[in-house]
Design a protein around this motif. Structure first.
Motif, PDB file in Angstrom:
ATOM      1  N   LEU A 117       0.818  -1.205   0.000  1.00 18.18           N
ATOM      2  CA  LEU A 117       0.000   0.000   0.000  1.00 18.18           C
ATOM      3  C   LEU A 117       0.857   1.262   0.000  1.00 18.18           C
ATOM      4  O   LEU A 117       0.486   2.277  -0.586  1.00 18.18           O
ATOM      5  CB  LEU A 117      -0.924   0.000   1.217  1.00 18.18           C
ATOM      6  N   PHE A 118       1.994   1.167   0.683  1.00 18.92           N
ATOM      7  CA  PHE A 118       2.945   2.271   0.730  1.00 18.92           C
ATOM      8  C   PHE A 118       4.317   1.753   0.347  1.00 18.92           C
ATOM      9  O   PHE A 118       4.627   0.571   0.529  1.00 18.92           O
ATOM     10  CB  PHE A 118       3.029   2.879   2.134  1.00 18.92           C
ATOM     11  N   VAL A 129       1.116   3.953  -2.819  1.00 19.80           N
ATOM     12  CA  VAL A 129       1.315   3.337  -4.124  1.00 19.80           C
ATOM     13  C   VAL A 129      -0.017   3.387  -4.866  1.00 19.80           C
ATOM     14  O   VAL A 129      -1.004   2.764  -4.442  1.00 19.80           O
ATOM     15  CB  VAL A 129       1.806   1.882  -3.977  1.00 19.80           C
ATOM     16  N   SER A 130      -0.062   4.124  -5.964  1.00 16.66           N
ATOM     17  CA  SER A 130      -1.330   4.380  -6.653  1.00 16.66           C
ATOM     18  C   SER A 130      -1.962   3.128  -7.238  1.00 16.66           C
ATOM     19  O   SER A 130      -3.176   3.102  -7.490  1.00 16.66           O
ATOM     20  CB  SER A 130      -1.117   5.418  -7.757  1.00 16.66           C
ATOM     21  N   ASP A 131      -1.168   2.072  -7.454  1.00 12.50           N
ATOM     22  CA  ASP A 131      -1.745   0.825  -7.950  1.00 12.50           C
ATOM     23  C   ASP A 131      -2.726   0.228  -6.950  1.00 12.50           C
ATOM     24  O   ASP A 131      -3.586  -0.572  -7.324  1.00 12.50           O
ATOM     25  CB  ASP A 131      -0.642  -0.186  -8.240  1.00 12.50           C
ATOM     26  N   TYR A 132      -2.576   0.619  -5.676  1.00 14.15           N
ATOM     27  CA  TYR A 132      -3.432   0.061  -4.619  1.00 14.15           C
ATOM     28  C   TYR A 132      -4.262   1.126  -3.907  1.00 14.15           C
ATOM     29  O   TYR A 132      -5.373   0.846  -3.448  1.00 14.15           O
ATOM     30  CB  TYR A 132      -2.580  -0.665  -3.580  1.00 14.15           C
ATOM     31  N   GLU A 134      -5.873   5.122  -3.723  1.00 10.33           N
ATOM     32  CA  GLU A 134      -6.150   6.455  -4.235  1.00 10.33           C
ATOM     33  C   GLU A 134      -5.830   7.490  -3.168  1.00 10.33           C
ATOM     34  O   GLU A 134      -5.401   8.602  -3.468  1.00 10.33           O
ATOM     35  CB  GLU A 134      -7.605   6.559  -4.680  1.00 10.33           C
ATOM     36  N   SER A 135      -6.005   7.087  -1.903  1.00  8.34           N
ATOM     37  CA  SER A 135      -5.646   7.963  -0.785  1.00  8.34           C
ATOM     38  C   SER A 135      -5.668   7.151   0.501  1.00  8.34           C
ATOM     39  O   SER A 135      -6.258   6.068   0.564  1.00  8.34           O
ATOM     40  CB  SER A 135      -6.614   9.145  -0.668  1.00  8.34           C
ATOM     41  N   ALA A 136      -5.019   7.687   1.529  1.00  8.55           N
ATOM     42  CA  ALA A 136      -5.039   7.105   2.873  1.00  8.55           C
ATOM     43  C   ALA A 136      -4.685   8.225   3.832  1.00  8.55           C
ATOM     44  O   ALA A 136      -3.621   8.838   3.698  1.00  8.55           O
ATOM     45  CB  ALA A 136      -4.057   5.953   2.992  1.00  8.55           C
ATOM     46  N   LYS A 149      -8.721   4.666   0.763  1.00  8.30           N
ATOM     47  CA  LYS A 149      -9.514   4.625  -0.458  1.00  8.30           C
ATOM     48  C   LYS A 149      -8.745   3.770  -1.452  1.00  8.30           C
ATOM     49  O   LYS A 149      -7.686   4.156  -1.955  1.00  8.30           O
ATOM     50  CB  LYS A 149      -9.713   6.039  -1.013  1.00  8.30           C
ATOM     51  N   LEU A 150      -9.261   2.569  -1.744  1.00  5.99           N
ATOM     52  CA  LEU A 150      -8.554   1.605  -2.577  1.00  5.99           C
ATOM     53  C   LEU A 150      -8.756   1.870  -4.062  1.00  5.99           C
ATOM     54  O   LEU A 150      -9.808   2.363  -4.486  1.00  5.99           O
ATOM     55  CB  LEU A 150      -9.040   0.190  -2.250  1.00  5.99           C
ATOM     56  N   ASN A 151      -7.737   1.539  -4.837  1.00  4.16           N
ATOM     57  CA  ASN A 151      -7.858   1.571  -6.291  1.00  4.16           C
ATOM     58  C   ASN A 151      -8.850   0.474  -6.694  1.00  4.16           C
ATOM     59  O   ASN A 151      -8.635  -0.703  -6.392  1.00  4.16           O
ATOM     60  CB  ASN A 151      -6.483   1.313  -6.919  1.00  4.16           C
ATOM     61  N   PRO A 152      -9.948   0.820  -7.350  1.00  3.06           N
ATOM     62  CA  PRO A 152     -10.962  -0.193  -7.692  1.00  3.06           C
ATOM     63  C   PRO A 152     -10.448  -1.284  -8.633  1.00  3.06           C
ATOM     64  O   PRO A 152     -11.073  -2.340  -8.747  1.00  3.06           O
ATOM     65  CB  PRO A 152     -12.080   0.627  -8.340  1.00  3.06           C
ATOM     66  N   LYS A 153      -9.312  -1.050  -9.293  1.00  4.70           N
ATOM     67  CA  LYS A 153      -8.755  -2.071 -10.177  1.00  4.70           C
ATOM     68  C   LYS A 153      -8.001  -3.158  -9.407  1.00  4.70           C
ATOM     69  O   LYS A 153      -7.744  -4.241  -9.959  1.00  4.70           O
ATOM     70  CB  LYS A 153      -7.799  -1.433 -11.180  1.00  4.70           C
ATOM     71  N   ALA A 154      -7.638  -2.878  -8.168  1.00  4.09           N
ATOM     72  CA  ALA A 154      -6.795  -3.805  -7.407  1.00  4.09           C
ATOM     73  C   ALA A 154      -7.563  -5.063  -7.045  1.00  4.09           C
ATOM     74  O   ALA A 154      -8.669  -4.999  -6.491  1.00  4.09           O
ATOM     75  CB  ALA A 154      -6.270  -3.126  -6.149  1.00  4.09           C
ATOM     76  N   HIS A 155      -6.967  -6.221  -7.350  1.00  2.00           N
ATOM     77  CA  HIS A 155      -7.638  -7.476  -7.060  1.00  2.00           C
ATOM     78  C   HIS A 155      -6.615  -8.573  -6.750  1.00  2.00           C
ATOM     79  O   HIS A 155      -5.423  -8.446  -7.037  1.00  2.00           O
ATOM     80  CB  HIS A 155      -8.511  -7.906  -8.240  1.00  2.00           C
ATOM     81  N   TRP A 156      -7.106  -9.646  -6.159  1.00  2.00           N
ATOM     82  CA  TRP A 156      -6.280 -10.806  -5.842  1.00  2.00           C
ATOM     83  C   TRP A 156      -6.241 -11.768  -7.021  1.00  2.00           C
ATOM     84  O   TRP A 156      -7.059 -11.676  -7.944  1.00  2.00           O
ATOM     85  CB  TRP A 156      -6.826 -11.526  -4.601  1.00  2.00           C
ATOM     86  N   SER A 157      -5.336 -12.706  -6.951  1.00  3.43           N
ATOM     87  CA  SER A 157      -5.205 -13.668  -8.049  1.00  3.43           C
ATOM     88  C   SER A 157      -6.406 -14.594  -8.167  1.00  3.43           C
ATOM     89  O   SER A 157      -6.589 -15.239  -9.201  1.00  3.43           O
ATOM     90  CB  SER A 157      -3.924 -14.492  -7.882  1.00  3.43           C
ATOM     91  N   ASP A 158      -7.246 -14.654  -7.113  1.00  5.62           N
ATOM     92  CA  ASP A 158      -8.474 -15.454  -7.211  1.00  5.62           C
ATOM     93  C   ASP A 158      -9.628 -14.636  -7.774  1.00  5.62           C
ATOM     94  O   ASP A 158     -10.775 -15.110  -7.835  1.00  5.62           O
ATOM     95  CB  ASP A 158      -8.847 -16.053  -5.856  1.00  5.62           C
ATOM     96  N   GLY A 159      -9.323 -13.404  -8.185  1.00  8.24           N
ATOM     97  CA  GLY A 159     -10.325 -12.569  -8.822  1.00  8.24           C
ATOM     98  C   GLY A 159     -11.064 -11.625  -7.889  1.00  8.24           C
ATOM     99  O   GLY A 159     -11.735 -10.692  -8.344  1.00  8.24           O
ATOM    100  N   LYS A 160     -10.958 -11.819  -6.589  1.00 11.28           N
ATOM    101  CA  LYS A 160     -11.674 -10.965  -5.643  1.00 11.28           C
ATOM    102  C   LYS A 160     -10.990  -9.603  -5.521  1.00 11.28           C
ATOM    103  O   LYS A 160      -9.766  -9.522  -5.507  1.00 11.28           O
ATOM    104  CB  LYS A 160     -11.722 -11.632  -4.265  1.00 11.28           C
TER     105      LYS A 160
END
Length: 585
Positions: A117-118, A129-132, A134-136, A149-160
């Motif tokens: 995250l940082f 880290v903007s990949d994860y 948007e703000s904290a 505030k999470l980047n909505p694109k960020a996801h786990w390898s299981d798709g969640k």
């Protein structure tokens, strides 16, 4: 006896200057947990016999914010290629929050494959880290509330998608309330009262029961709730595997027979495409690293002792890089038998000549090794002061007096002291893979202790057993390892906090006091950095008096890196951005 490193939640076994990164650090696994294992006097320094070979005039002590990584924009790099690194030992436990998962090499790889995250910059400041993210930010101080505030694109390898459940799972596993989770470090997590969703699924609200100044060090890296929600998953689900990832990379292969690991880009990554095609890691003994670099088998090697530096500096393909990281070398004292007596531990601290050990270790290396007078701050770090006082001062007469007061009577020159018919015989646990220089170092400690009537045996144990069967369970009288990357200062708390039942956190000596515990916790809850530093230094003075650990020196990073390698090297306090590591065009 080449000490592994534990980084602010990690240990490392190398006492001589090393390049930073996997294969070298034991790092504090996650900043929340890491913080990287052996406790042998992991001194890979130089022996006196080699001190004249390739000697270089020492330079000034590297500044804490110094970086030497051949920083390059991605546009200057070739797309593709392989970076070949090495490991100190095979990785069994990948969970950086689990007590056996704080090995620096594994922690560093986990920072490649899981959400960071940082990322800490060269000045020691956490940057989102903007990949994860948007703000904290802290949105309330009474109580302290942090809103992510999470980047909505960020996801786990299981798709969640990443969400509050992941933060909540890390908190519940790591806060120390459930002993079934064999957590390495509850610091910060034990000050959280609630983790919940914000206004939408991309928001995470973390509420603290008491203020925690270093909140950005938590969830570092973040792990998926699906992989750690039960004690069995947390303790066993990451052995020999990384079940779920969420970073730019993933594990490519693990070959335990060949002792090799590969890390490759994850094609589902939503951020900037990594430059390299592959990172490879091979387990190598300390004695094999230099030759492996010279044979063009690896792209990084320690140049932190005279022999290695003399060979590597002349290689036309080697670029020597240095920096001043958070990295300390110490000797830890156990708490069993005679070592349970504080006066005995204090006597050992006064019988060991730290400056003499530093001279041995620093010969032929192009940087100064600063003597360290603090367990929490490095010599070039804001807040540092020398608190060693009388307990770090070499004084054989005082050491003898303390041993006499502890009931250990002088038996005459060259003979061990005795008490109740027993000789004062102690054991220094080291790895059977230790370099000769490291063994020379232990011999020096043996000779010093013999001068005050202490018989010190050097016990060589299998390298892969050193942590699990000796250090982690406190089965040693003397041992050594590096704590690395313990920044911010709250990361050192588990090294000295009071143990809880079978959970020693990272206090392998099992030594503490309620006063030390209280001062450290107060410091971590103090938002004013100056006031916090004062409390940390009060605790540090008490740690010296306790005879817990004899600090020796701050260990510079000195490494040989293959020419053309960019965005990697001596990082100082900073984290690497592995997606940008590559080879110049």
């Amino acid at each position: 006896m080449d000490a592994t490193a534990r980084r602010g939640r990690t240990r490392s076994t190398l006492a001589a200057p090393q390049p930073a990164g996997p294969g070298l650090l034991r790092s504090a696994a996650t900043r929340s947990l890491v913080a990287a294992t052996a406790l042998a006097l992991a001194v890979t320094g130089c022996s006196s016999s080699s001190s004249k070979s390739g000697a270089a005039a020492p330079s000034a002590v590297p500044r804490l914010n110094a970086e030497d990584i051949n920083a390059q924009p991605v546009s200057n790099l070739k797309q593709g290629g392989v970076f070949r690194n090495y490991l100190q030992q095979w990785i069994d436990q990948w969970n950086p929050y689990q007590v056996d998962g704080t090995y620096g090499d594994s922690v560093e790889i986990m920072k490649m494959v899981e959400p960071m995250l940082f990322r800490i910059d060269a000045t020691g400041v956490f940057q989102p880290v903007s990949d994860y993210l948007e703000s904290a930010q802290v949105v309330s101080t009474s109580p302290q509330v942090v809103l992510y505030k999470l980047n909505p694109k960020a996801h786990w390898s299981d798709g969640k998608p990443l969400g509050y459940q992941d933060f909540k799972a890390v908190w519940q596993a790591d806060n120390g309330t459930n002993p079934a989770y064999n957590s390495a470090n509850p610091t910060g997590y034990n000050q959280i009262s609630d983790v919940s969703q914000g206004d939408d699924p991309t928001q995470v609200k973390v509420t603290f029961s008491t203020p925690f100044a270093d909140w950005q060090s938590l969830f570092y890296p973040l792990l998926p709730a699906a992989g750690i929600s039960t004690p069995d998953d947390f303790n066993k689900g990451w052995i020999d595997k990384i079940p779920i990832t969420g970073g730019a990379f993933k594990l490519g292969s693990q070959d335990k027979s060949a002792q090799t690991i590969t890390v490759v880009p994850d094609p589902t990554w939503w951020g900037q495409k990594p430059v390299l095609d592959k990172f490879t890691y091979q387990v190598l003994s300390a004695s094999a690293v230099t030759q492996a670099f010279l044979n063009n088998e690896i792209d990084v090697a320690s140049a932190g002792n005279a022999n290695a530096y003399a060979q590597l500096k002349g290689d036309p393909n080697a670029d020597i890089r240095t920096s001043g990281p958070w990295d300390e070398v110490h000797i830890s004292f156990g708490s069993n038998g005679a070592m349970a007596d504080q006066k005995v531990r204090q006597a050992l601290g006064k019988a060991i000549d730290r400056s003499a050990l530093i001279k041995v270790m620093s010969q032929g290396v192009p940087v100064v090794f600063p003597e360290l007078g603090n367990h929490i701050f490095m010599t070039n770090q804001a807040g540092y002061q020398d608190n060693s006082g009388e307990w770090g001062k070499f004084d054989q007469a005082a050491a003898k007096q303390l041993l006499t007061e502890a009931g250990w009577q002088d038996a005459g020159a060259g003979k061990p002291r005795t008490k109740d018919g027993q000789q004062l015989e102690l054991h220094f646990v080291v790895s059977d893979g230790s370099s000769q220089a490291s063994l020379d170092m232990t011999t020096a400690v043996q000779n010093m202790l013999a001068q005050v009537g202490v018989k010190l045996d050097v016990d060589k144990v299998p390298e892969n057993d050193l942590d699990e069967k000796y250090i982690n369970v406190g089965k040693f009288d003397l041992a050594t390892w590096r704590n690395t990357g313990s920044f911010p200062p709250s990361l050192v708390i588990p090294f000295y906090q009071q143990t809880s039942g079978d959970n020693v956190y990272e206090n392998y000596s099992k030594l503490s006091t309620p006063e030390i515990d209280s001062l450290l916790k107060q410091a971590a809850s103090t938002l004013d950095p100056t006031a916090a530093a004062k409390l940390y230094n009060e605790a540090d003075a008490k740690i010296w008096e306790l005879g817990h650990t004899l600090e020796i020196y701050q260990r510079p990073s000195v490494g040989a890196y293959r020419k053309g390698l960019a965005n990697y090297g001596g990082s100082g306090l900073a984290d690497f951005d592995y997606a940008k590591v590559g080879w110049q065009k």
